[in-house]
Motif scaffolding. Structure first.
Motif, PDB file in Angstrom:
ATOM      1  N   ILE A 226     -32.993 -23.762 -32.829  1.00  0.00           N
ATOM      2  CA  ILE A 226     -33.286 -24.554 -34.204  1.00  0.00           C
ATOM      3  C   ILE A 226     -32.119 -25.053 -34.586  1.00  0.00           C
ATOM      4  CG2 ILE A 226     -34.304 -24.811 -36.481  1.00  0.00           C
ATOM      5  CD1 ILE A 226     -36.537 -22.827 -35.555  1.00  0.00           C
ATOM      6  N   ASP A 227     -31.720 -26.433 -34.609  1.00  0.00           N
ATOM      7  CA  ASP A 227     -30.474 -26.967 -34.785  1.00  0.00           C
ATOM      8  C   ASP A 227     -30.446 -27.725 -35.975  1.00  0.00           C
ATOM      9  OD1 ASP A 227     -29.598 -26.206 -32.413  1.00  0.00           O
ATOM     10  OD2 ASP A 227     -30.433 -28.087 -31.143  1.00  0.00           O
ATOM     11  N   GLY A 228     -31.590 -27.775 -36.890  1.00  0.00           N
ATOM     12  CA  GLY A 228     -31.512 -28.506 -38.026  1.00  0.00           C
ATOM     13  C   GLY A 228     -33.037 -28.696 -38.590  1.00  0.00           C
ATOM     14  N   ALA A 229     -33.243 -29.366 -39.414  1.00  0.00           N
ATOM     15  CA  ALA A 229     -34.645 -30.178 -39.966  1.00  0.00           C
ATOM     16  C   ALA A 229     -34.905 -31.347 -40.245  1.00  0.00           C
ATOM     17  CB  ALA A 229     -34.672 -29.096 -41.200  1.00  0.00           C
ATOM     18  N   LEU A 230     -36.078 -31.825 -40.215  1.00  0.00           N
ATOM     19  CA  LEU A 230     -36.748 -32.919 -40.475  1.00  0.00           C
ATOM     20  C   LEU A 230     -37.531 -32.756 -41.757  1.00  0.00           C
ATOM     21  CD1 LEU A 230     -37.078 -35.915 -40.345  1.00  0.00           C
ATOM     22  CD2 LEU A 230     -38.838 -35.652 -38.317  1.00  0.00           C
ATOM     23  N   VAL A 231     -37.132 -33.217 -43.088  1.00  0.00           N
ATOM     24  CA  VAL A 231     -37.706 -32.697 -44.280  1.00  0.00           C
ATOM     25  C   VAL A 231     -38.379 -33.988 -44.741  1.00  0.00           C
ATOM     26  CG1 VAL A 231     -37.155 -31.533 -46.374  1.00  0.00           C
ATOM     27  CG2 VAL A 231     -35.797 -31.207 -44.379  1.00  0.00           C
ATOM     28  N   GLY A 232     -39.454 -33.566 -45.148  1.00  0.00           N
ATOM     29  CA  GLY A 232     -40.328 -34.695 -45.936  1.00  0.00           C
ATOM     30  C   GLY A 232     -40.347 -34.528 -47.297  1.00  0.00           C
ATOM     31  N   GLY A 233     -41.346 -33.880 -47.868  1.00  0.00           N
ATOM     32  CA  GLY A 233     -41.577 -33.481 -49.504  1.00  0.00           C
ATOM     33  C   GLY A 233     -40.277 -33.137 -49.956  1.00  0.00           C
ATOM     34  N   ALA A 234     -39.822 -32.148 -49.456  1.00  0.00           N
ATOM     35  CA  ALA A 234     -38.567 -31.597 -50.249  1.00  0.00           C
ATOM     36  C   ALA A 234     -37.261 -32.297 -50.200  1.00  0.00           C
ATOM     37  CB  ALA A 234     -38.205 -29.869 -49.398  1.00  0.00           C
ATOM     38  N   SER A 235     -37.330 -33.428 -49.266  1.00  0.00           N
ATOM     39  CA  SER A 235     -36.128 -34.115 -49.335  1.00  0.00           C
ATOM     40  C   SER A 235     -36.044 -35.269 -50.616  1.00  0.00           C
ATOM     41  CB  SER A 235     -36.047 -35.237 -47.994  1.00  0.00           C
ATOM     42  OG  SER A 235     -37.019 -36.221 -48.058  1.00  0.00           O
ATOM     43  N   LEU A 236     -37.294 -35.278 -51.332  1.00  0.00           N
ATOM     44  CA  LEU A 236     -37.327 -36.226 -52.265  1.00  0.00           C
ATOM     45  C   LEU A 236     -36.698 -35.542 -53.519  1.00  0.00           C
ATOM     46  CD1 LEU A 236     -41.048 -37.729 -51.708  1.00  0.00           C
ATOM     47  CD2 LEU A 236     -38.626 -38.810 -51.543  1.00  0.00           C
ATOM     48  N   ASP A 237     -36.304 -34.346 -53.657  1.00  0.00           N
ATOM     49  CA  ASP A 237     -35.486 -33.761 -54.604  1.00  0.00           C
ATOM     50  C   ASP A 237     -34.232 -33.155 -54.263  1.00  0.00           C
ATOM     51  OD1 ASP A 237     -35.941 -32.040 -57.239  1.00  0.00           O
ATOM     52  OD2 ASP A 237     -35.392 -30.664 -55.709  1.00  0.00           O
ATOM     53  N   ALA A 238     -33.367 -33.878 -54.933  1.00  0.00           N
ATOM     54  CA  ALA A 238     -31.699 -33.621 -54.553  1.00  0.00           C
ATOM     55  C   ALA A 238     -31.453 -31.938 -54.648  1.00  0.00           C
ATOM     56  CB  ALA A 238     -30.800 -34.293 -55.626  1.00  0.00           C
ATOM     57  N   ALA A 239     -32.149 -31.393 -55.442  1.00  0.00           N
ATOM     58  CA  ALA A 239     -31.735 -29.716 -55.535  1.00  0.00           C
ATOM     59  C   ALA A 239     -32.045 -29.289 -54.151  1.00  0.00           C
ATOM     60  CB  ALA A 239     -32.075 -29.153 -56.857  1.00  0.00           C
ATOM     61  N   SER A 240     -33.470 -29.459 -53.807  1.00  0.00           N
ATOM     62  CA  SER A 240     -34.059 -28.893 -52.766  1.00  0.00           C
ATOM     63  C   SER A 240     -33.390 -29.313 -51.434  1.00  0.00           C
ATOM     64  CB  SER A 240     -35.658 -29.204 -52.702  1.00  0.00           C
ATOM     65  OG  SER A 240     -36.221 -28.864 -53.880  1.00  0.00           O
ATOM     66  N   PHE A 241     -33.174 -30.712 -51.330  1.00  0.00           N
ATOM     67  CA  PHE A 241     -32.688 -31.101 -49.970  1.00  0.00           C
ATOM     68  C   PHE A 241     -31.197 -30.549 -49.935  1.00  0.00           C
ATOM     69  CE2 PHE A 241     -31.044 -34.822 -47.400  1.00  0.00           C
ATOM     70  CZ  PHE A 241     -31.895 -34.375 -46.171  1.00  0.00           C
ATOM     71  N   LEU A 242     -30.384 -30.702 -50.785  1.00  0.00           N
ATOM     72  CA  LEU A 242     -29.244 -30.136 -50.569  1.00  0.00           C
ATOM     73  C   LEU A 242     -29.107 -28.502 -50.439  1.00  0.00           C
ATOM     74  CD1 LEU A 242     -27.364 -31.421 -54.152  1.00  0.00           C
ATOM     75  CD2 LEU A 242     -26.612 -31.553 -51.590  1.00  0.00           C
ATOM     76  N   ALA A 243     -30.025 -27.674 -51.020  1.00  0.00           N
ATOM     77  CA  ALA A 243     -30.214 -26.360 -50.740  1.00  0.00           C
ATOM     78  C   ALA A 243     -30.400 -26.305 -49.120  1.00  0.00           C
ATOM     79  CB  ALA A 243     -31.252 -25.664 -51.472  1.00  0.00           C
ATOM     80  N   ILE A 244     -31.368 -26.956 -48.671  1.00  0.00           N
ATOM     81  CA  ILE A 244     -31.621 -27.003 -47.200  1.00  0.00           C
ATOM     82  C   ILE A 244     -30.402 -27.492 -46.344  1.00  0.00           C
ATOM     83  CG2 ILE A 244     -33.060 -28.175 -45.248  1.00  0.00           C
ATOM     84  CD1 ILE A 244     -35.241 -28.573 -47.615  1.00  0.00           C
ATOM     85  N   CYS A 245     -29.666 -28.319 -46.781  1.00  0.00           N
ATOM     86  CA  CYS A 245     -28.499 -28.709 -46.133  1.00  0.00           C
ATOM     87  C   CYS A 245     -27.500 -27.532 -46.009  1.00  0.00           C
ATOM     88  CB  CYS A 245     -27.659 -30.155 -46.716  1.00  0.00           C
ATOM     89  SG  CYS A 245     -28.839 -31.496 -46.786  1.00  0.00           S
ATOM     90  N   GLN A 246     -27.421 -27.004 -47.069  1.00  0.00           N
ATOM     91  CA  GLN A 246     -26.299 -25.950 -47.473  1.00  0.00           C
ATOM     92  C   GLN A 246     -26.669 -24.767 -46.411  1.00  0.00           C
ATOM     93  OE1 GLN A 246     -26.156 -25.478 -51.569  1.00  0.00           O
ATOM     94  NE2 GLN A 246     -24.839 -27.257 -51.682  1.00  0.00           N
ATOM     95  N   ALA A 247     -27.871 -24.641 -46.025  1.00  0.00           N
ATOM     96  CA  ALA A 247     -28.393 -23.441 -45.527  1.00  0.00           C
ATOM     97  C   ALA A 247     -28.265 -23.816 -43.885  1.00  0.00           C
ATOM     98  CB  ALA A 247     -29.888 -23.121 -45.433  1.00  0.00           C
ATOM     99  N   ALA A 248     -27.967 -25.049 -43.556  1.00  0.00           N
ATOM    100  CA  ALA A 248     -27.973 -25.596 -41.967  1.00  0.00           C
ATOM    101  C   ALA A 248     -26.604 -25.172 -41.580  1.00  0.00           C
ATOM    102  CB  ALA A 248     -28.387 -26.801 -42.124  1.00  0.00           C
ATOM    103  N   VAL A 249     -26.326 -23.924 -41.234  1.00  0.00           N
ATOM    104  CA  VAL A 249     -25.097 -23.479 -40.681  1.00  0.00           C
ATOM    105  C   VAL A 249     -25.696 -22.700 -39.341  1.00  0.00           C
ATOM    106  CG1 VAL A 249     -23.096 -22.101 -40.792  1.00  0.00           C
ATOM    107  CG2 VAL A 249     -23.987 -23.180 -42.824  1.00  0.00           C
ATOM    108  N   LEU A 250     -25.164 -23.278 -38.313  1.00  0.00           N
ATOM    109  CA  LEU A 250     -25.812 -22.793 -37.009  1.00  0.00           C
ATOM    110  C   LEU A 250     -24.639 -21.391 -36.716  1.00  0.00           C
ATOM    111  CD1 LEU A 250     -26.645 -25.995 -34.961  1.00  0.00           C
ATOM    112  CD2 LEU A 250     -28.051 -24.499 -36.572  1.00  0.00           C
ATOM    113  N   VAL A 251     -25.422 -20.530 -36.060  1.00  0.00           N
ATOM    114  CA  VAL A 251     -24.484 -19.443 -35.690  1.00  0.00           C
ATOM    115  C   VAL A 251     -24.506 -19.158 -34.217  1.00  0.00           C
ATOM    116  CG1 VAL A 251     -24.920 -17.896 -37.670  1.00  0.00           C
ATOM    117  CG2 VAL A 251     -26.548 -18.148 -35.944  1.00  0.00           C
TER     118      VAL A 251
END
Ligand code: PGA
Length: 251
Positions: A226-251
């Motif tokens: 899993i290399d990332g996300a396509l986000v619908g509902g949660a992308s309409l809220d800056a804090a939620s979308f940012l939290a998802i972006c910050q979590a997107a670190v691949l190991v």
């Protein structure tokens, strides 16, 4: 090593003023994000967003396109028009397009080809319904959605495509595929591609979509394929979308 990518699909939501608030909220907090970030506003707001994201690492994408070059197709938007408005990406074959607007696998393949011809990266969406999953048809359905695109584009062009696996039953429902369920399908997609070209299969970005939120993103991103996300509902809220972006670190 693949780079993480998080894409916000705003669908048919937003106004000039709400988009202004959302984008300023996002741009203020980008420091902790190392993934690629794309936002896909409704077409009428592409130019507004394009102007806001100048000087930021955020990219803009369309939600759909028509594969024709130009002509008498009232209401449609071409790849050239999206490119003209600064789009680097476009969603293709989202399940809402397939089910509500009757897009076929052949249409989807034509759209991928048209977008690549104008230098826009298609984000090819695939996914099975609940009934198909219960009938054990998930892999067949995904293959039937992928193969026409492989055939139309040729294997080499797949190096410039992003794939998004979005189980239809998880979109907008609050029910997320478990990380293992999602990863199994991602691995199947990679394996299908590997039969054609191992290098492309290893490097292609495969995003998961379907009720991704700030709470479940980290666990999903922890999975091998899993290399990332396509986000619908949660992308309409800056804090939620940012939290998802910050979590997107691949190991
Ligand atoms: P969701 O939508 O995150 O609201 O489930 C995802 C999508 O449709 O791309």
């Amino acid at each position: 090593m693949r780079k993480a990518l998080v894409v916000g699909n705003w669908k048919m939501n937003g106004t000039q003023s709400s988009i202004d608030v959302l984008m300023h909220g996002l741009m203020a907090q980008l420091a902790g994000c190392s993934s690629g970030i794309v936002v896909c506003p409704p077409n009428v707001y592409l130019d507004q967003v394009r102007k806001l994201i100048e000087q930021t690492p955020i990219s803009v994408g369309g939600q759909n396109l028509d594969w024709h070059d130009k002509g008498a197709f009232t209401g449609e938007v071409s790849a050239e028009m999206l490119a003209d408005l600064g789009c680097d990406f476009v969603l293709v074959g989202h399940s809402e397009r397939r089910t509500l607007f009757g897009e076929t696998n052949e249409d989807v393949a034509m759209k991928c080809k048209a977008s690549l011809s104008k230098g826009i990266i298609p984000i090819l969406c695939v996914g099975e319904t609940q009934a198909q999953r219960e009938a054990g048809e998930t892999e067949d359905v995904i293959a039937s959605q992928l193969v026409p695109v492989f055939d139309k584009l040729g294997t080499e062009a797949m190096a410039s495509v992003v794939i998004a696996y979005e189980p239809v039953w998880a979109i907008g429902t609050g029910i997320t595929a478990s990380p293992q369920q999602a990863n199994d399908v991602h691995a199947f997609i990679r394996h299908t591609l590997a039969e054609k070209d191992l290098n492309i299969a290893n490097n292609i970005q495969i995003l998961y979509g379907g009720s991704v939120n700030a709470d479940n993103a980290g666990e999903l991103f922890g999975m091998q394929d899993i290399d990332g996300a396509l986000v619908g509902g949660a992308s309409l809220d800056a804090a939620s979308f940012l939290a998802i972006c910050q979590a997107a670190v691949l190991v």
